[in-house]
Design an enzyme around this catalytic site. Structure first.
Site, PDB file in Angstrom:
ATOM      1  N   LYS A 126       0.804  -1.225   0.000  1.00 19.88           N
ATOM      2  CA  LYS A 126       0.000   0.000   0.000  1.00 19.88           C
ATOM      3  C   LYS A 126       0.838   1.276   0.000  1.00 19.88           C
ATOM      4  O   LYS A 126       0.417   2.326   0.487  1.00 19.88           O
ATOM      5  CB  LYS A 126      -0.980   0.066   1.203  1.00 19.88           C
ATOM      6  CG  LYS A 126      -1.795  -1.161   1.459  1.00 19.88           C
ATOM      7  CD  LYS A 126      -2.345  -1.812   0.237  1.00 19.88           C
ATOM      8  CE  LYS A 126      -3.338  -0.991  -0.537  1.00 19.88           C
ATOM      9  NZ  LYS A 126      -3.677  -1.688  -1.839  1.00 19.88           N
ATOM     10  N   LYS A 156      -6.787   0.471  -7.009  1.00 23.66           N
ATOM     11  CA  LYS A 156      -5.565   1.230  -6.692  1.00 23.66           C
ATOM     12  C   LYS A 156      -5.847   2.707  -6.941  1.00 23.66           C
ATOM     13  O   LYS A 156      -6.317   3.065  -8.026  1.00 23.66           O
ATOM     14  CB  LYS A 156      -4.388   0.795  -7.583  1.00 23.66           C
ATOM     15  CG  LYS A 156      -4.048  -0.673  -7.512  1.00 23.66           C
ATOM     16  CD  LYS A 156      -3.288  -1.035  -6.238  1.00 23.66           C
ATOM     17  CE  LYS A 156      -3.106  -2.537  -6.161  1.00 23.66           C
ATOM     18  NZ  LYS A 156      -2.455  -2.975  -4.942  1.00 23.66           N
ATOM     19  N   SER A 205      -5.056   2.830   4.040  1.00 25.72           N
ATOM     20  CA  SER A 205      -5.185   2.262   2.688  1.00 25.72           C
ATOM     21  C   SER A 205      -5.306   0.739   2.774  1.00 25.72           C
ATOM     22  O   SER A 205      -6.102   0.122   2.055  1.00 25.72           O
ATOM     23  CB  SER A 205      -3.964   2.665   1.855  1.00 25.72           C
ATOM     24  OG  SER A 205      -3.897   1.914   0.682  1.00 25.72           O
ATOM     25  N   LYS A 228     -10.931   6.383  -4.005  1.00 22.02           N
ATOM     26  CA  LYS A 228     -11.362   7.554  -3.241  1.00 22.02           C
ATOM     27  C   LYS A 228     -12.187   7.052  -2.057  1.00 22.02           C
ATOM     28  O   LYS A 228     -13.126   6.286  -2.232  1.00 22.02           O
ATOM     29  CB  LYS A 228     -12.206   8.474  -4.125  1.00 22.02           C
ATOM     30  CG  LYS A 228     -11.409   8.987  -5.334  1.00 22.02           C
ATOM     31  CD  LYS A 228     -12.005  10.224  -5.926  1.00 22.02           C
ATOM     32  CE  LYS A 228     -11.300  10.752  -7.166  1.00 22.02           C
ATOM     33  NZ  LYS A 228     -10.026  10.257  -7.567  1.00 22.02           N
ATOM     34  N   TYR A 229     -11.775   7.421  -0.859  1.00 18.69           N
ATOM     35  CA  TYR A 229     -12.573   7.070   0.319  1.00 18.69           C
ATOM     36  C   TYR A 229     -12.568   8.243   1.296  1.00 18.69           C
ATOM     37  O   TYR A 229     -11.771   9.180   1.137  1.00 18.69           O
ATOM     38  CB  TYR A 229     -12.081   5.777   0.991  1.00 18.69           C
ATOM     39  CG  TYR A 229     -10.598   5.506   0.920  1.00 18.69           C
ATOM     40  CD1 TYR A 229      -9.711   6.188   1.752  1.00 18.69           C
ATOM     41  CD2 TYR A 229     -10.081   4.554   0.042  1.00 18.69           C
ATOM     42  CE1 TYR A 229      -8.352   5.924   1.695  1.00 18.69           C
ATOM     43  CE2 TYR A 229      -8.721   4.295  -0.021  1.00 18.69           C
ATOM     44  CZ  TYR A 229      -7.853   4.982   0.811  1.00 18.69           C
ATOM     45  OH  TYR A 229      -6.511   4.728   0.744  1.00 18.69           O
ATOM     46  N   THR A 256       3.498   0.371  -4.637  1.00 16.44           N
ATOM     47  CA  THR A 256       4.361  -0.632  -5.279  1.00 16.44           C
ATOM     48  C   THR A 256       3.826  -1.064  -6.648  1.00 16.44           C
ATOM     49  O   THR A 256       4.609  -1.333  -7.560  1.00 16.44           O
ATOM     50  CB  THR A 256       4.529  -1.874  -4.377  1.00 16.44           C
ATOM     51  OG1 THR A 256       3.246  -2.438  -4.098  1.00 16.44           O
ATOM     52  CG2 THR A 256       5.216  -1.540  -3.073  1.00 16.44           C
TER      53      THR A 256
HETATM   54  P1  A3P Z   1      -5.097   3.521  -2.385  1.00 19.10           P
HETATM   55  O1  A3P Z   1      -5.624   2.532  -3.359  1.00 19.10           O
HETATM   56  O2  A3P Z   1      -5.484   3.239  -0.988  1.00 19.10           O
HETATM   57  O3  A3P Z   1      -5.389   4.930  -2.777  1.00 19.10           O
HETATM   58  P2  A3P Z   1       0.163  -0.731  -3.547  1.00 19.10           P
HETATM   59  O4  A3P Z   1       0.201  -0.833  -5.017  1.00 19.10           O
HETATM   60  O5  A3P Z   1       1.533  -0.842  -2.932  1.00 19.10           O
HETATM   61  O6  A3P Z   1      -0.846  -1.636  -2.943  1.00 19.10           O
HETATM   62  O7  A3P Z   1      -0.271   0.756  -3.198  1.00 19.10           O
HETATM   63  C1  A3P Z   1      -1.547   1.250  -3.532  1.00 19.10           C
HETATM   64  C2  A3P Z   1      -1.475   2.751  -3.406  1.00 19.10           C
HETATM   65  O8  A3P Z   1      -0.627   3.282  -4.428  1.00 19.10           O
HETATM   66  C3  A3P Z   1      -2.778   3.465  -3.643  1.00 19.10           C
HETATM   67  O9  A3P Z   1      -3.490   3.424  -2.436  1.00 19.10           O
HETATM   68  C4  A3P Z   1      -2.327   4.876  -4.040  1.00 19.10           C
HETATM   69  O10 A3P Z   1      -2.289   5.717  -2.918  1.00 19.10           O
HETATM   70  C5  A3P Z   1      -0.875   4.674  -4.486  1.00 19.10           C
HETATM   71  N1  A3P Z   1      -0.547   5.106  -5.834  1.00 19.10           N
HETATM   72  C6  A3P Z   1       0.620   5.715  -6.171  1.00 19.10           C
HETATM   73  N2  A3P Z   1       0.657   5.992  -7.473  1.00 19.10           N
HETATM   74  C7  A3P Z   1      -0.499   5.537  -8.002  1.00 19.10           C
HETATM   75  C8  A3P Z   1      -1.025   5.527  -9.323  1.00 19.10           C
HETATM   76  N3  A3P Z   1      -0.341   6.058 -10.325  1.00 19.10           N
HETATM   77  N4  A3P Z   1      -2.243   4.994  -9.527  1.00 19.10           N
HETATM   78  C9  A3P Z   1      -2.939   4.464  -8.477  1.00 19.10           C
HETATM   79  N5  A3P Z   1      -2.487   4.434  -7.201  1.00 19.10           N
HETATM   80  C10 A3P Z   1      -1.276   4.970  -6.963  1.00 19.10           C
END
Ligand code: A3P
Length: 318
Positions: free
Chosen positions: A57, A271, A154, A274-275, A60
């Site tokens: 989160k 990913k 998240s 919005k919350y 990645t």
């Molecule tokens: P949220 O989905 O809670 O907003 P991971 O891939 O490690 O699980 O991390 C998910 C998070 O990546 C998302 O959290 C968001 O905040 C972040 N993020 C960073 N760049 C992003 C992108 N280009 N598109 C979507 N999410 C992105």
């Protein structure tokens, strides 16, 4: 000297050397004797040059997708069980051995192509740095650091998205503030939510095995806001050529609120969701919960001469 049938001999051996019951894989090509008996048909080189170790989160998946757009970077092949993550070093996959791991990487079609992997659970797993170092002592490690309360929130929303029963039956505050007297299932979820954000604890463990020069720390806020610079720095760190200008590949998507790939679009709907903003009671609880951890991270980063992520600069000793 005792001669026994192989199985009995093995049983006796592991009775005497119990610490060796759990296998630790090393690269057979690093030792002359092993190389001699390693079949010609097998490879020692289909291994990653760098690994994005997480935590979960922190962005990645966005980082993975962006890097997959680079023609000289080859990510690992998806695994049917863990989807895009192989999770070799921390799960029972490790017992599958080196062939299994190497089979999860594509064969480079160009001598300068670099293999890499992303498994976001590696970061806070206690066994992973030791196992990774044993097999890949030269591998470069990429770690993303996002403000830990934001990361926990998240994570909770991700659990809700996957209809996790605990997340559906307990509020975020009930989970993060669950006391040690809570039932095991609740404590387990609380720990999975909070533990990865104890960055100093986990980073110290990685630094016990890998020199700081082999570790790249990325501020997640910078990945959100300025991915072009982050990706330029990362390309230099992993020594890939050519260094491509990601401003030609990425564009900001106003609806999504994130950068997306021009050609293949934004990440999936789970990913960058919005919350509602975190409630003030949880925010205040987590601010104090992570306070010492964040101060320890500051000390650690100072010691290794690394600048602070923007979100960490604001945290000061009272
Ligand atoms: P949220 O989905 O809670 O907003 P991971 O891939 O490690 O699980 O991390 C998910 C998070 O990546 C998302 O959290 C968001 O905040 C972040 N993020 C960073 N760049 C992003 C992108 N280009 N598109 C979507 N999410 C992105």
């Amino acid at each position: 000297l005792l001669a026994l049938p192989p199985v009995e001999m093995a049983r006796r051996y592991f009775q005497m050397y119990t610490q060796e019951i759990n296998a630790v894989w090393t690269n057979p090509c690093d030792y002359d004797k092993h190389r001699e008996i390693w079949p010609m048909s097998k490879s020692c080189t289909k291994l990653p040059s760098f690994i994005i170790v997480g935590p979960q989160k922190t962005g990645t998946t966005a980082l993975l997708r962006f890097l997959q757009a680079h023609p000289m970077l080859l990510g690992s092949k998806p695994d049917p069980v863990h989807f895009e993550e192989i999770q070799f070093f921390l799960t029972k996959n490790y017992q599958n051995g080196l062939d299994w791991y190497q089979d999860h990487f594509p064969k480079p079609s160009h001598p300068r192509q670099i293999l890499f992997e992303k498994s976001a659970n590696y970061f806070d797993n206690e066994l992973t740095p030791k196992r990774m170092y044993a097999l890949l002592p030269q591998v470069k490690i990429v770690i993303l650091l996002c403000e830990p309360a934001k990361r926990a929130y998240s994570w909770y929303h991700n659990m809700l998205f996957h209809n996790d029963t605990v997340a559906m039956n307990y509020t975020f505050f009930e989970i993060v503030s669950a006391p040690d007297s809570s039932p095991k299932f609740l404590k387990d979820v609380r720990n999975r939510c909070l533990r990865p954000g104890m960055y100093a604890v986990h980073l110290s463990r990685w630094l016990q095995y890998f020199p700081k020069e082999q570790i790249l720390l990325i501020d997640s806020d910078r990945l959100d806001n300025d991915p072009v610079t982050v990706l330029r720095d990362l390309q230099m760190f992993v020594d890939v050529e050519p260094v491509i200008d990601y401003s030609t590949i990425l564009e900001f998507n106003v609806d999504k609120g994130y950068f997306c790939l021009k050609e293949s679009g934004c990440l999936s709907s789970n990913k960058g969701r919005k919350y509602a903003p975190m409630d003030p009671v949880s925010r205040s609880f987590l601010t104090s919960y992570y306070r010492d951890h964040n101060l320890n991270l500051k000390t650690l980063l100072n010691n290794i001469g690394h600048p602070f992520p923007t979100w960490l600069e604001k945290i000061e000793e009272s």
